[in-house]
Design an enzyme around this catalytic site. Sequence first.
Site, PDB file in Angstrom:
ATOM      1  N   GLY A 239      42.855  53.245  51.814  1.00  0.00           N
ATOM      2  CA  GLY A 239      43.650  52.033  51.941  1.00  0.00           C
ATOM      3  C   GLY A 239      43.007  50.795  52.503  1.00  0.00           C
ATOM      4  O   GLY A 239      43.710  49.815  52.772  1.00  0.00           O
ATOM      5  N   GLY A 240      41.709  50.772  52.672  1.00  0.00           N
ATOM      6  CA  GLY A 240      41.070  49.564  53.210  1.00  0.00           C
ATOM      7  C   GLY A 240      41.317  48.352  52.334  1.00  0.00           C
ATOM      8  O   GLY A 240      41.671  47.269  52.822  1.00  0.00           O
ATOM      9  N   LYS A 241      41.128  48.518  51.040  1.00  0.00           N
ATOM     10  CA  LYS A 241      41.328  47.392  50.114  1.00  0.00           C
ATOM     11  C   LYS A 241      42.815  47.086  49.935  1.00  0.00           C
ATOM     12  O   LYS A 241      43.197  45.933  49.711  1.00  0.00           O
ATOM     13  CB  LYS A 241      40.651  47.695  48.781  1.00  0.00           C
ATOM     14  N   ASP A 256      47.384  56.703  44.047  1.00  0.00           N
ATOM     15  CA  ASP A 256      46.336  57.706  44.186  1.00  0.00           C
ATOM     16  C   ASP A 256      46.970  59.065  43.909  1.00  0.00           C
ATOM     17  O   ASP A 256      48.153  59.268  44.182  1.00  0.00           O
ATOM     18  CB  ASP A 256      45.728  57.678  45.595  1.00  0.00           C
ATOM     19  N   ASP A 282      48.627  60.531  39.022  1.00  0.00           N
ATOM     20  CA  ASP A 282      47.313  60.493  38.375  1.00  0.00           C
ATOM     21  C   ASP A 282      47.231  59.215  37.553  1.00  0.00           C
ATOM     22  O   ASP A 282      48.044  59.004  36.641  1.00  0.00           O
ATOM     23  CB  ASP A 282      47.155  61.720  37.486  1.00  0.00           C
ATOM     24  N   CYS A 351      31.245  52.664  44.970  1.00  0.00           N
ATOM     25  CA  CYS A 351      30.310  52.658  46.102  1.00  0.00           C
ATOM     26  C   CYS A 351      29.104  53.532  45.750  1.00  0.00           C
ATOM     27  O   CYS A 351      28.734  54.436  46.489  1.00  0.00           O
ATOM     28  CB  CYS A 351      30.984  53.128  47.382  1.00  0.00           C
TER      29      CYS A 351
END
Length: 419
Positions: A239-241, A256, A282, A351
């Site tokens: 959940g950072g973004k 998610d 999904d 990433c």
Amino acid sequence: MDEIDRDPTRDAAFALLSAVLDKHRPLDQAIDQLGKRDVPARDRAAGHRIAASVLRHLGTLDAALETHLTKAPPAKIRHVLRIGAAQALFLGAPPHAAVSTSVALAHAVGMGKFAGLVNAVLRRVTAAGPATLDAFDQPRLDTPSWLWASWGKDARAIAVAHRAEAPLDLSILPGSEPPEGGIILPNATIRLPTGTDVTTLPGFTGATLWVQDAAAAMPARLFGDVEGRRVLDLCAAPGGKTMQLAAAGARVTALDRDGRRLDRLRQNCARMGMDVDVVTADALAWRPNEPFDTILLDAPCSATGTIRRHPEIPHLRRPADIDDCAAMQDRLLDAASAMLAPGGTLVYAVCSLQDEEGHGRVAAASARLGLIRAPLAAGDVPGLATAITPQGDLRTHPGLWPEWGGMDGFYAARLTRPA
């Protein structure tokens, strides 16, 4: 050996190292298993520090030990030797402590008949001291050959950056005071020294900040102003973004398929007082009632851009894993495109340092789906103009911003669907 000779910290380090190198488990998962075995938090943390140092410097440690071995020792003893050598050569342990605790560890893991070998080898290693490392090309030794080759001209800068632990990076709510002692990076990320405990910061309890690497904070900013816009955050956990978009005023749907990771997202958003629509589904099968004008797809990947934080990754990944990740990323790009409104913007991010998961996926998606690149400009990525690729995408790696302590490796591309 008597129980008094057992050292719970070295026991924990050995268990973590065995889990990663012998059972091929991620380090975080192995630490969780120690918690289920009621290993105290202090010993888990100290054991993690030792195991992470071994994993970060594995090639160099093996080269240093090899000069004092006439034949290959059993796997358990090799781990014991690595733990002792890492303490002496990289963690500043007194030589006698590195040797004695390793001898005790050999007994503790049922390999007491090799205690003499452990004692002799580590005495030689500690007698030579850290100066023995000068003979080795450490960045090259500590990087698997296939990864080194895949990183091209940036390989050495990346490998050098991997030798140090990552600092603590934070995103903060607009208008909030940054934590005392923090450095404000060009992209407004706040950086604090390695080892800082975020839970002790006033802004954590005051719900004004969250942990997010400087590079990870870039993809969500590629949309520009999102205030009032509906944004779909695919593969959103933890959940950072999501929080970054919500803090900028977006109406976020966070999706998610991993319910446990989504629980963390809910907890993080609740701590920050953010109202986010959370969907457990999904992304390959779920479809919204109406398409979104703005979609962020931070796709699952090999995570080779996060090796500073996860030093086990070079020892768990194989070239075939990249192909598997690329196939999943193609399917997710297909799904995201199907949910994107005509004229809408899709930001794809991973990433990963692997070109197959970055430029390769976007080139294929553009040809397959008719998506069009919206090239980035210097103003889109403050302080990272040199990280813009010839195609107009973002490619960061740990060797960038060395004066401030580097950053994670990220790839991001901004795409639009023709109206």
